[in-house]
Scaffold this active site. Structure first.
Site, PDB file in Angstrom:
ATOM      1  N   ARG A 146      60.481  30.172  56.696  1.00  0.00           N
ATOM      2  CA  ARG A 146      60.669  30.669  55.449  1.00  0.00           C
ATOM      3  C   ARG A 146      61.784  31.388  55.020  1.00  0.00           C
ATOM      4  O   ARG A 146      62.331  31.946  55.928  1.00  0.00           O
ATOM      5  CB  ARG A 146      59.562  31.727  55.215  1.00  0.00           C
ATOM      6  CG  ARG A 146      59.656  32.339  53.663  1.00  0.00           C
ATOM      7  CD  ARG A 146      58.410  33.259  53.487  1.00  0.00           C
ATOM      8  NE  ARG A 146      58.588  34.454  53.991  1.00  0.00           N
ATOM      9  CZ  ARG A 146      57.628  35.396  53.974  1.00  0.00           C
ATOM     10  NH1 ARG A 146      56.428  35.107  53.431  1.00  0.00           N
ATOM     11  NH2 ARG A 146      57.723  36.542  54.556  1.00  0.00           N
ATOM     12  N   HIS A 198      49.019  50.084  58.497  1.00  0.00           N
ATOM     13  CA  HIS A 198      49.409  50.305  59.982  1.00  0.00           C
ATOM     14  C   HIS A 198      48.206  50.268  60.776  1.00  0.00           C
ATOM     15  O   HIS A 198      48.213  49.830  61.753  1.00  0.00           O
ATOM     16  CB  HIS A 198      50.088  51.649  59.948  1.00  0.00           C
ATOM     17  CG  HIS A 198      51.793  51.288  59.925  1.00  0.00           C
ATOM     18  ND1 HIS A 198      52.208  51.772  58.810  1.00  0.00           N
ATOM     19  CD2 HIS A 198      52.474  50.403  60.726  1.00  0.00           C
ATOM     20  CE1 HIS A 198      53.567  51.475  59.256  1.00  0.00           C
ATOM     21  NE2 HIS A 198      53.812  50.862  60.536  1.00  0.00           N
ATOM     22  N   ARG A 255      49.689  45.497  46.991  1.00  0.00           N
ATOM     23  CA  ARG A 255      49.133  45.314  48.218  1.00  0.00           C
ATOM     24  C   ARG A 255      48.921  46.311  49.258  1.00  0.00           C
ATOM     25  O   ARG A 255      48.351  46.433  50.298  1.00  0.00           O
ATOM     26  CB  ARG A 255      49.659  43.903  48.747  1.00  0.00           C
ATOM     27  CG  ARG A 255      51.088  44.096  49.159  1.00  0.00           C
ATOM     28  CD  ARG A 255      51.838  42.680  49.670  1.00  0.00           C
ATOM     29  NE  ARG A 255      51.858  42.516  50.974  1.00  0.00           N
ATOM     30  CZ  ARG A 255      52.560  41.424  51.524  1.00  0.00           C
ATOM     31  NH1 ARG A 255      52.937  40.776  50.687  1.00  0.00           N
ATOM     32  NH2 ARG A 255      52.542  41.437  52.765  1.00  0.00           N
ATOM     33  N   CYS A 284      49.063  31.056  54.774  1.00  0.00           N
ATOM     34  CA  CYS A 284      49.617  31.735  56.039  1.00  0.00           C
ATOM     35  C   CYS A 284      49.555  33.049  55.558  1.00  0.00           C
ATOM     36  O   CYS A 284      50.081  33.785  56.260  1.00  0.00           O
ATOM     37  CB  CYS A 284      51.143  31.064  56.102  1.00  0.00           C
ATOM     38  SG  CYS A 284      51.978  31.518  54.607  1.00  0.00           S
ATOM     39  N   ARG A 326      58.957  34.300  59.693  1.00  0.00           N
ATOM     40  CA  ARG A 326      59.349  35.331  58.286  1.00  0.00           C
ATOM     41  C   ARG A 326      60.759  35.758  59.018  1.00  0.00           C
ATOM     42  O   ARG A 326      61.215  36.671  59.653  1.00  0.00           O
ATOM     43  CB  ARG A 326      58.579  36.682  58.559  1.00  0.00           C
ATOM     44  CG  ARG A 326      56.820  36.363  57.870  1.00  0.00           C
ATOM     45  CD  ARG A 326      56.188  37.799  57.829  1.00  0.00           C
ATOM     46  NE  ARG A 326      55.369  37.825  57.028  1.00  0.00           N
ATOM     47  CZ  ARG A 326      53.768  37.830  57.402  1.00  0.00           C
ATOM     48  NH1 ARG A 326      53.615  37.799  58.713  1.00  0.00           N
ATOM     49  NH2 ARG A 326      52.933  37.781  56.313  1.00  0.00           N
ATOM     50  N   ASN A 378      48.343  37.307  50.752  1.00  0.00           N
ATOM     51  CA  ASN A 378      48.842  38.669  50.787  1.00  0.00           C
ATOM     52  C   ASN A 378      49.296  38.943  49.187  1.00  0.00           C
ATOM     53  O   ASN A 378      48.767  39.674  48.442  1.00  0.00           O
ATOM     54  CB  ASN A 378      49.813  39.079  51.502  1.00  0.00           C
ATOM     55  CG  ASN A 378      49.294  38.721  53.112  1.00  0.00           C
ATOM     56  OD1 ASN A 378      48.197  38.540  53.297  1.00  0.00           O
ATOM     57  ND2 ASN A 378      50.226  38.754  53.813  1.00  0.00           N
ATOM     58  N   ASP A 379      50.279  38.133  48.923  1.00  0.00           N
ATOM     59  CA  ASP A 379      51.007  38.208  47.644  1.00  0.00           C
ATOM     60  C   ASP A 379      50.143  37.665  46.601  1.00  0.00           C
ATOM     61  O   ASP A 379      50.064  38.187  45.264  1.00  0.00           O
ATOM     62  CB  ASP A 379      52.438  37.808  47.417  1.00  0.00           C
ATOM     63  CG  ASP A 379      53.264  38.897  48.318  1.00  0.00           C
ATOM     64  OD1 ASP A 379      53.285  40.000  47.623  1.00  0.00           O
ATOM     65  OD2 ASP A 379      54.144  38.366  49.044  1.00  0.00           O
ATOM     66  N   GLU A 391      52.493  32.191  45.957  1.00  0.00           N
ATOM     67  CA  GLU A 391      52.253  33.392  46.072  1.00  0.00           C
ATOM     68  C   GLU A 391      51.884  33.924  44.824  1.00  0.00           C
ATOM     69  O   GLU A 391      51.889  35.174  44.453  1.00  0.00           O
ATOM     70  CB  GLU A 391      53.191  33.979  46.696  1.00  0.00           C
ATOM     71  CG  GLU A 391      53.625  33.743  48.197  1.00  0.00           C
ATOM     72  CD  GLU A 391      54.779  34.382  48.816  1.00  0.00           C
ATOM     73  OE1 GLU A 391      54.271  35.325  49.667  1.00  0.00           O
ATOM     74  OE2 GLU A 391      55.738  34.319  48.711  1.00  0.00           O
TER      75      GLU A 391
HETATM   76  C1  PEP Z   1      51.664  36.480  52.011  1.00  0.00           C
HETATM   77  O1  PEP Z   1      52.270  37.125  50.959  1.00  0.00           O
HETATM   78  O2  PEP Z   1      50.391  36.312  52.174  1.00  0.00           O
HETATM   79  C2  PEP Z   1      52.681  36.027  52.924  1.00  0.00           C
HETATM   80  C3  PEP Z   1      52.193  35.235  53.873  1.00  0.00           C
HETATM   81  O3  PEP Z   1      53.854  36.520  52.986  1.00  0.00           O
HETATM   82  P1  PEP Z   1      54.456  37.891  53.261  1.00  0.00           P
HETATM   83  O4  PEP Z   1      53.065  38.690  53.826  1.00  0.00           O
HETATM   84  O5  PEP Z   1      55.561  38.026  54.253  1.00  0.00           O
HETATM   85  O6  PEP Z   1      54.669  38.661  51.989  1.00  0.00           O
HETATM   86 MG    MG Z   2      54.238  37.055  50.528  1.00  0.00          MG
END
Ligand code: PEP
Ligand code: MG
Length: 569
Positions: free
Chosen positions: A339, A201, A461, A498, A303, A450-451, A427
């Site tokens: 997505r 956050h 994460r 992304c 998203r 991120n994933d 991912e």
């Molecule tokens: C990711 O995992 O990098 C991604 C873009 O999807 P989210 O952050 O929505 O899981």
């Molecule tokens: Mg993701």
């Protein structure tokens, strides 16, 4: 030698430089300010209130909780965007009927108001912790509300961030969401925390406020209030008692860089003219309009699940189609990548996610929700096709959390049957390993770093303790990005990024050097990324990428890339 020895002005060996994970670029020079000391909570054992005092004690409790809520709500109405949302969520929690009921029940049994607040809050902390995922993320809010009410009841003054007289750099262990959201950027000009990750956050709100910010910085606890520091949100460093002349030069250079950003209007290309569209990650129509204003060249990640968090029932095809059409229309004639619902794990949707999963991050999330309810995916694709028909656009549609080639093939067939362009997200390491085989079925790939970092490094994460592992500069993650980009080059199909990695201007140069064909990030990061790309040649990006891949850890990768780029500046 400990960091505390070094912060003393008597140390002759030059300024101490602490290193963390940079999340918002920019430079801030000023004295350190720290959050006020934590609220003292009442002892566990308290004398029982006499029966005749209990009604008055309940009145005191309600008055304190209402005052806390009113203050937060007033700040929410003065704020915008994520800050306003966070402040009004926390205000709502201070007024929460269930929390009030739990506290009042205890006061009825003779527990004094401050202790009743602590006990009631603990009941919710335990419940949210057991539920996990997004619910567990509310725990800091509950503790923050608890502290504010107890402070009010016991005359300790409002906890949180003091308002410094001169522009200052805020150093903290971590910040409650409401504290970060309530920051006044005229007085707090930079922010560094010992904990927290790039998706915390604190990071999200600092990004929105445009406050230079570094997280996961070790040694921060030893830097005292009042000491002058130079915070560098590009390099991820904090220089303690910096050389004043050098520090001023750095601040001036950052100011000039900020002016360049303000003048950015796209399209993004490297200095030698290699085009790399910089797109935006959005969740709805208003977000898409903000992205247009930020000069995003399209949407790289819509998203869709975020519009339906908190819904008990699946939205109708009509409701979905109307929402998607708003985004297509905001970017009429330009690229939009939608997505399909990424429900599950940290984003559970009541109508899609199985309850009581033992391990939700490895469970039925993303495309896997269609195993339980194929109709959910079918209806969403119908809604996308309907929105496309209404706005005369041909959106690209991708599935999250694809792990195997048959999954990609089945998804692609369903998307093509509706006249749309299919792709999948990378991912999961298995998708990166088989990227070329996936591209036999779909028209594009989009890497969710991120994933992909969470599953490659086996680190949650959302865990602040493991933020160094989920750092998008981890060379193992970059190796998988390189493999995926190479698959795109061999097949002649686009491969974008992304995840949050695409929001880091320096890392964006590395991604381009690895062969990534488009980047998608928060609208607020678009200009920073686009302007940075304009300062480097494609060949420099390639050498920067090689340098990053050759390192063993994120800090070394950043340093090596800086060196390559500086040599070519
Ligand atoms: C990711 O995992 O990098 C991604 C873009 O999807 P989210 O952050 O929505 O899981
Ligand atoms: Mg993701």
């Amino acid at each position: 030698m400990s960091a505390s020895d070094l912060v003393s002005p008597a140390v002759p060996s030059g300024p101490l430089v602490l290193v963390g994970t940079p999340v918002v670029p920019g430079v801030a020079l000023g004295p350190v300010v720290r959050p006020s000391a934590g609220v003292r909570l009442p002892e566990a054992e308290q004398p029982e209130l006499p029966e005749e005092a209990r009604a008055a004690e309940k009145v005191l409790f309600r008055a304190a909780a209402e005052l806390v809520a009113a203050r937060l709500a007033a700040r929410a109405s003065a704020a915008t965007g994520v800050s306003a949302e966070v402040l009004s969520t926390t205000a709502g929690m201070a007024r929460d009927r269930a929390l009030w009921g739990a506290a009042e029940q205890r006061i009825d049994l003779g527990v004094p108001a401050a202790s009743a607040t602590v006990q009631a809050a603990q009941q919710f902390v335990d419940m949210f912790t057991t539920l996990g995922g997004l619910m567990a993320e509310r725990v800091p809010d509950v503790r923050d509300v608890r502290d504010r009410i107890v402070a009010e009841l016991t005359g300790q003054g409002e906890p949180g961030i003091p308002s410094p007289e001169v522009p200052s750099v805020l150093l903290a262990d971590d910040l409650a969401p409401a504290d970060t959201a309530g920051l006044d950027p005229a007085r707090v000009i930079g922010l560094a925390t010992r904990l927290g990750g790039t998706t915390s956050h604190t990071a999200i709100i600092a990004r929105q406020l445009g406050l230079p910010c570094v997280v996961a910085m070790e040694g921060l606890e030893d830097v005292r209030a009042g000491v002058p520091v130079l915070l560098d949100g590009d390099a991820g460093t904090l220089t303690v008692t910096p050389d004043p002349a050098e520090a001023r030069l750095r601040v001036e250079a950052a100011r000039v860089a900020a002016e360049v950003l303000a003048g950015y209007s796209g399209p993004a290309r490297t200095r030698d003219g290699h085009a790399v569209p910089v797109l935006a990650n959005v969740q709805d129509g208003p977000g898409a309009l903000a992205a247009v204003a930020a000069h995003a060249e399209g949407v790289g990640l819509l998203r869709t699940e975020l519009a339906f968090l908190g819904r008990a029932q699946e939205p109708t095809v009509e409701e979905q189609a109307a929402g998607y059409a708003e985004v297509f229309e905001a970017f009429a004639g330009r690229k939009v990548v939608l997505r399909t619902l990424d429900a599950g794990s940290d984003k559970p949707l009541a109508f899609a996610t199985p309850p009581d999963e033992a391990n939700p991050a490895l469970g039925v999330r993303g495309l896997r929700i269609a195993r339980r309810d194929p109709g959910l995916l079918e209806r969403q694709l119908d809604a996308v096709a309907e929105a496309a028909r209404r706005s005369s656009e041909t959106p690209w549609v991708m599935a999250p959390m694809v792990a195997t080639v048959p999954e990609a093939a089945a998804f692609a067939a369903a998307v093509r049957a509706r006249g749309l362009v299919p792709g999948v997200m990378v991912e999961v390491p298995s998708a990166a390993l088989h990227a070329e085989r996936l591209l036999e079925h779909v028209d594009f790939l989009s890497i969710g770093t991120n994933d992909l970092s969470q599953y490659t490094l086996a680190a949650d994460r959302l865990s602040a303790d493991l933020a160094d592992l989920t750092d998008p500069w981890q060379p193992a993650l970059l190796t998988l990005v390189a493999m995926t980009a190479e698959a795109g080059r061999r097949t002649g199909k686009p491969v974008g990024v992304c995840g949050e990695a695409a929001a880091d201007p320096l890392l964006a140069c590395v991604l381009v050097g690895l062969g990534i064909t488009s980047l998608s990030c928060a609208a607020s990061a678009v200009a920073g990324v686009g302007a940075r790309l304009a300062t480097v040649d494609l060949d420099t990006c390639r050498r920067a990428a090689e340098a990053a891949l050759a390192q063993d850890d994120p800090a070394a990768a950043r340093a090596a890339v800086r060196e390559v780029i500086a040599a070519d500046a």
